[in-house]
Enzyme design. Structure first.
Site, PDB file in Angstrom:
ATOM      1  N   ASN A   1      -5.987   2.511 -12.748  1.00  0.00           N
ATOM      2  CA  ASN A   1      -4.992   1.535 -12.289  1.00  0.00           C
ATOM      3  C   ASN A   1      -3.599   2.107 -12.495  1.00  0.00           C
ATOM      4  O   ASN A   1      -3.387   2.920 -13.388  1.00  0.00           O
ATOM      5  CB  ASN A   1      -5.134   0.236 -13.100  1.00  0.00           C
ATOM      6  CG  ASN A   1      -4.168  -0.844 -12.647  1.00  0.00           C
ATOM      7  OD1 ASN A   1      -3.965  -1.041 -11.438  1.00  0.00           O
ATOM      8  ND2 ASN A   1      -3.554  -1.548 -13.589  1.00  0.00           N
TER       9      ASN A   1
ATOM     10  N   GLU B   1     -10.369  -4.993 -21.014  1.00  0.00           N
ATOM     11  CA  GLU B   1      -9.150  -5.623 -21.527  1.00  0.00           C
ATOM     12  C   GLU B   1      -7.961  -5.260 -20.631  1.00  0.00           C
ATOM     13  O   GLU B   1      -7.736  -4.065 -20.358  1.00  0.00           O
ATOM     14  CB  GLU B   1      -8.888  -5.117 -22.946  1.00  0.00           C
ATOM     15  CG  GLU B   1      -8.167  -6.116 -23.815  1.00  0.00           C
ATOM     16  CD  GLU B   1      -7.853  -5.518 -25.169  1.00  0.00           C
ATOM     17  OE1 GLU B   1      -6.741  -5.707 -25.652  1.00  0.00           O
ATOM     18  OE2 GLU B   1      -8.733  -4.833 -25.721  1.00  0.00           O
TER      19      GLU B   1
ATOM     20  N   MET C   1      -4.166  -7.037  -6.935  1.00  0.00           N
ATOM     21  CA  MET C   1      -3.636  -8.110  -7.779  1.00  0.00           C
ATOM     22  C   MET C   1      -4.699  -9.102  -8.275  1.00  0.00           C
ATOM     23  O   MET C   1      -4.388 -10.255  -8.540  1.00  0.00           O
ATOM     24  CB  MET C   1      -2.513  -8.857  -7.032  1.00  0.00           C
ATOM     25  CG  MET C   1      -1.347  -7.981  -6.634  1.00  0.00           C
ATOM     26  SD  MET C   1      -0.633  -7.068  -8.027  1.00  0.00           S
ATOM     27  CE  MET C   1       0.279  -8.380  -8.822  1.00  0.00           C
TER      28      MET C   1
ATOM     29  N   GLY D   1       0.791  -1.231   0.000  1.00  0.00           N
ATOM     30  CA  GLY D   1       0.000   0.000   0.000  1.00  0.00           C
ATOM     31  C   GLY D   1       0.821   1.278   0.000  1.00  0.00           C
ATOM     32  O   GLY D   1       0.356   2.306   0.489  1.00  0.00           O
TER      33      GLY D   1
ATOM     34  N   THR E   1     -10.380  -0.842 -18.415  1.00  0.00           N
ATOM     35  CA  THR E   1     -11.441  -1.349 -19.289  1.00  0.00           C
ATOM     36  C   THR E   1     -11.472  -2.869 -19.115  1.00  0.00           C
ATOM     37  O   THR E   1     -10.677  -3.421 -18.334  1.00  0.00           O
ATOM     38  CB  THR E   1     -11.141  -1.016 -20.769  1.00  0.00           C
ATOM     39  OG1 THR E   1      -9.909  -1.652 -21.125  1.00  0.00           O
ATOM     40  CG2 THR E   1     -11.039   0.492 -20.990  1.00  0.00           C
TER      41      THR E   1
ATOM     42  N   GLU F   1       5.811   6.059  -9.365  1.00  0.00           N
ATOM     43  CA  GLU F   1       4.382   5.825  -9.099  1.00  0.00           C
ATOM     44  C   GLU F   1       3.840   6.778  -8.033  1.00  0.00           C
ATOM     45  O   GLU F   1       2.735   7.288  -8.160  1.00  0.00           O
ATOM     46  CB  GLU F   1       4.177   4.378  -8.642  1.00  0.00           C
ATOM     47  CG  GLU F   1       4.426   3.370  -9.743  1.00  0.00           C
ATOM     48  CD  GLU F   1       4.142   1.939  -9.315  1.00  0.00           C
ATOM     49  OE1 GLU F   1       3.977   1.102 -10.200  1.00  0.00           O
ATOM     50  OE2 GLU F   1       4.079   1.662  -8.093  1.00  0.00           O
TER      51      GLU F   1
ATOM     52  N   HIS G   1       0.247   0.795 -13.344  1.00  0.00           N
ATOM     53  CA  HIS G   1       0.926  -0.409 -13.834  1.00  0.00           C
ATOM     54  C   HIS G   1       2.423  -0.131 -13.940  1.00  0.00           C
ATOM     55  O   HIS G   1       2.827   0.897 -14.485  1.00  0.00           O
ATOM     56  CB  HIS G   1       0.358  -0.803 -15.203  1.00  0.00           C
ATOM     57  CG  HIS G   1       0.943  -2.079 -15.714  1.00  0.00           C
ATOM     58  ND1 HIS G   1       0.583  -3.309 -15.204  1.00  0.00           N
ATOM     59  CD2 HIS G   1       1.889  -2.312 -16.652  1.00  0.00           C
ATOM     60  CE1 HIS G   1       1.281  -4.250 -15.825  1.00  0.00           C
ATOM     61  NE2 HIS G   1       2.083  -3.670 -16.710  1.00  0.00           N
TER      62      HIS G   1
END
Ligand code: GRF
Length: 195
Positions: A111, A147, A94, A16, A145, A178, A113
């Site tokens: 999200n 995908e 995850m 986190g 989305t 990030e 990544h």
């Protein structure tokens, strides 16, 4: 929503640190948002403690306790329903969400990544960057989305890969990126939502 702070629900699975960077930006008034709740699919996720320390309602919903993904997601939806979040923030969550779940929040799930998407969708991105001999790596915030790792990119930032980098050092470099770009992307995206 225009009159109040955008409400975030953050989904995590582990440490986190991204959740923490969002909390820190909110508490230092750099991000105008509120975290309504944190949900983890892993009871032992340290991120749950981080949330509780800041008096944010924190829920463990273990995917292993459910017979199907649909049942697991139904439980997540039941919790979210109590908070009516404007935006779902996947921060090291995850599990892959089903198309049905994603359809409940069109353009309302973000999200982060650990790669320069569209390169290296999926897992083990640092290892794959090293194996490919890439000279740069990075992180991407994108809209979720149905995908995997494929929705519209909101922010991306990059770092150099040096000859002496290994998985751990790349992980650290990417985490640093990030922690900057996720709060920034949430700031930009929520401003768009309120327009
Ligand atoms: C991050 O590297 C994120 O990109 C990936 O999982 C990691 C989560 O880290 N999806 P943390 O739990 O926020 O520290």
């Amino acid at each position: 929503m225009a009159d109040s702070l955008p409400k975030l629900a953050v989904l995590i699975s582990g440490n986190g640190s991204n959740l923490q960077s969002i909390i820190d930006q909110i508490t230092s008034d750099q991000l105008a948002a509120q975290i309504a709740c944190v949900i983890s699919n892993n009871t032992n996720a340290y991120g749950l403690e981080r949330a509780r320390k800041h008096k944010i309602p924190a829920y463990a919903i273990e995917h292993t306790q459910f017979e199907s993904k649909a049942e697991f997601e139904k439980e997540i939806l039941a919790v979210l329903n109590n908070y009516q979040p404007d935006l779902l923030i996947l921060a090291g969550f995850m599990r892959i969400l089903s198309p049905d779940f994603v359809a409940e929040f069109p353009n309302r799930i973000l999200n982060i990544h650990p790669s320069l998407l569209p390169k290296y969708k999926g897992l083990n991105t640092h290892q794959r960057v090293l194996e490919a001999g890439d000279q740069e790596h990075g992180a991407t915030v994108h809209v979720v989305t149905s995908e995997l790792d494929s929705g519209k990119i909101i922010i991306q930032d990059r770092c150099k890969v040096n000859a002496d980098d290994d998985i751990e050092s790349l992980q650290q470099k990417v985490h640093r990126i990030e922690h900057v770009i996720y709060p920034q992307a949430i700031r930009e995206y929520t401003q768009q939502l309120t327009r």
